[in-house]
Write a protein that holds these residues in place. Structure first.
Motif, PDB file in Angstrom:
ATOM      1  N   VAL A 174      10.641 -16.916  14.658  1.00 22.49           N
ATOM      2  CA  VAL A 174      10.395 -15.813  13.727  1.00 22.49           C
ATOM      3  C   VAL A 174       9.729 -14.654  14.467  1.00 22.49           C
ATOM      4  O   VAL A 174      10.091 -13.482  14.280  1.00 22.49           O
ATOM      5  CB  VAL A 174       9.544 -16.302  12.540  1.00 22.49           C
ATOM      6  N   ARG A 175       8.763 -14.958  15.320  1.00 27.98           N
ATOM      7  CA  ARG A 175       8.113 -13.898  16.110  1.00 27.98           C
ATOM      8  C   ARG A 175       9.125 -13.230  17.044  1.00 27.98           C
ATOM      9  O   ARG A 175       9.150 -12.004  17.175  1.00 27.98           O
ATOM     10  CB  ARG A 175       6.963 -14.477  16.927  1.00 27.98           C
ATOM     11  N   ALA A 176       9.971 -14.035  17.689  1.00 25.71           N
ATOM     12  CA  ALA A 176      10.959 -13.480  18.609  1.00 25.71           C
ATOM     13  C   ALA A 176      11.947 -12.561  17.892  1.00 25.71           C
ATOM     14  O   ALA A 176      12.509 -11.646  18.502  1.00 25.71           O
ATOM     15  CB  ALA A 176      11.713 -14.605  19.309  1.00 25.71           C
ATOM     16  N   ALA A 177      12.143 -12.789  16.595  1.00 30.82           N
ATOM     17  CA  ALA A 177      13.032 -11.936  15.803  1.00 30.82           C
ATOM     18  C   ALA A 177      12.354 -10.648  15.368  1.00 30.82           C
ATOM     19  O   ALA A 177      12.983  -9.816  14.694  1.00 30.82           O
ATOM     20  CB  ALA A 177      13.534 -12.703  14.581  1.00 30.82           C
ATOM     21  N   GLY A 178      11.085 -10.492  15.730  1.00 32.05           N
ATOM     22  CA  GLY A 178      10.390  -9.241  15.443  1.00 32.05           C
ATOM     23  C   GLY A 178       9.531  -9.227  14.196  1.00 32.05           C
ATOM     24  O   GLY A 178       9.046  -8.168  13.793  1.00 32.05           O
ATOM     25  N   LEU A 179       9.304 -10.394  13.596  1.00 31.08           N
ATOM     26  CA  LEU A 179       8.477 -10.440  12.397  1.00 31.08           C
ATOM     27  C   LEU A 179       7.018 -10.683  12.760  1.00 31.08           C
ATOM     28  O   LEU A 179       6.708 -11.511  13.624  1.00 31.08           O
ATOM     29  CB  LEU A 179       8.935 -11.556  11.451  1.00 31.08           C
ATOM     30  N   LEU A 180       6.133  -9.971  12.103  1.00 34.68           N
ATOM     31  CA  LEU A 180       4.700 -10.188  12.231  1.00 34.68           C
ATOM     32  C   LEU A 180       4.337 -11.471  11.495  1.00 34.68           C
ATOM     33  O   LEU A 180       4.811 -11.711  10.388  1.00 34.68           O
ATOM     34  CB  LEU A 180       3.957  -9.006  11.611  1.00 34.68           C
ATOM     35  N   LEU A 181       3.499 -12.308  12.114  1.00 35.62           N
ATOM     36  CA  LEU A 181       3.080 -13.563  11.488  1.00 35.62           C
ATOM     37  C   LEU A 181       1.735 -13.358  10.806  1.00 35.62           C
ATOM     38  O   LEU A 181       0.728 -13.086  11.461  1.00 35.62           O
ATOM     39  CB  LEU A 181       2.997 -14.670  12.526  1.00 35.62           C
ATOM     40  N   MET A 182       1.730 -13.518   9.474  1.00 36.98           N
ATOM     41  CA  MET A 182       0.529 -13.291   8.662  1.00 36.98           C
ATOM     42  C   MET A 182       0.075 -14.632   8.088  1.00 36.98           C
ATOM     43  O   MET A 182       0.672 -15.150   7.145  1.00 36.98           O
ATOM     44  CB  MET A 182       0.847 -12.331   7.522  1.00 36.98           C
TER      45      MET A 182
END
Length: 270
Positions: free
Chosen positions: A183-191
């Protein structure tokens, strides 16, 4: 009409209440009018069989007509047979035996989601189903469950999602570390949503929530594990202004998701 509660067909449907059988047969049961209505309307391709009792025929006429129009297998059963098939003490008159509807993680990430929710080690089926329902209501793009979370085809998950399981993409079966990395590699911020977070939910800026991001929710009893928290970009807490000790996981998830929706959906309207 099927009336023999001891028939092989009845026993095979009832056995789907067990995960080992669901995994082996690649089938699950959607029970109740809301779930059956939604799967017939939106995913008739996954319906293997539909069973109803006579007392429900008039109430569910629209669903039954739609199922027959889609050339689905529709069979009337006695009240006793439906009770023998059902996982609930009080059957709701109609059930559908369905094939899996989950999708793979690539499918979700390739669609460039705006916001999603990740469930890490969430074990309670009622909470998981209610999070799916809340994510659907908030317009989230997907729900991602780690492999150590509850089976999404658990009858309680299906019932508590109230049909939302058939509305939005749901991913399951991946280790939480893999989910977070991809998910991070896809550009999403992890909250991360955690009671020990250093930022209040209301203080998360619109500029942050306007970015593609994922809310990461932890286990009902012990929250997020330290390595999961450490892997996230932000750790946010939902404030408790009254005297309640804590919020239910599904309630907290829904509040976070609506905070995201308030930013992203307003910008879409404009």
């Amino acid at each position: 009409m099927l009336t023999n509660t001891g028939s092989d067909r009845v026993r095979s449907v009832r056995a789907l209440s067990r995960r080992t059988v669901r995994d082996r047969e690649r089938l699950f049961v959607a029970e109740g009018p809301q779930a059956v209505r939604e799967v017939v309307a939106l995913r008739p391709d996954v319906v293997q069989d539909l069973y109803f009792e006579a007392q429900a025929a008039a109430r569910q006429a629209t669903v039954l007509d739609a199922a027959r129009a889609a050339n689905l297998s529709v069979r009337e059963v006695s009240h006793e047979v439906l009770g023998a098939m059902s996982d609930t003490k009080v059957p709701q008159g109609i059930i559908a035996v369905c094939r899996p509807v989950d999708v793979d993680l690539d499918t979700v990430l390739d669609a460039r989601p705006g916001f999603v929710v990740i469930l890490a080690n969430v074990r309670d089926p009622g909470n998981a189903g209610t999070v799916i329902r809340g994510a659907d209501a908030a317009g989230a793009d997907a729900v991602l469950l780690s492999d150590s979370s509850v089976d999404i085809y658990n009858p309680k998950v299906v019932r508590s999602s109230v049909g939302s399981l058939f509305h939005l993409p749901v991913v399951t079966g991946e280790p939480i570390a893999t989910v977070l990395d991809r998910v991070r590699a896809a550009g999403l911020l992890l909250m991360a949503a955690d009671g020990g977070g250093d930022t209040l939910l209301g203080d998360v800026g619109s500029d942050t929530l306007a970015r593609p991001h994922a809310w990461v929710m932890g286990n009902e009893a012990w929250g997020l594990e330290p390595d999961v928290r450490a892997a996230c970009d932000r750790v946010v807490r939902v404030p408790i202004y009254g005297k309640a000790e804590s919020l239910n996981l599904a309630m907290a998830a829904t509040l976070c998701l609506y905070q995201s929706a308030g930013v992203q959906k307003r910008s879409e309207i404009r």
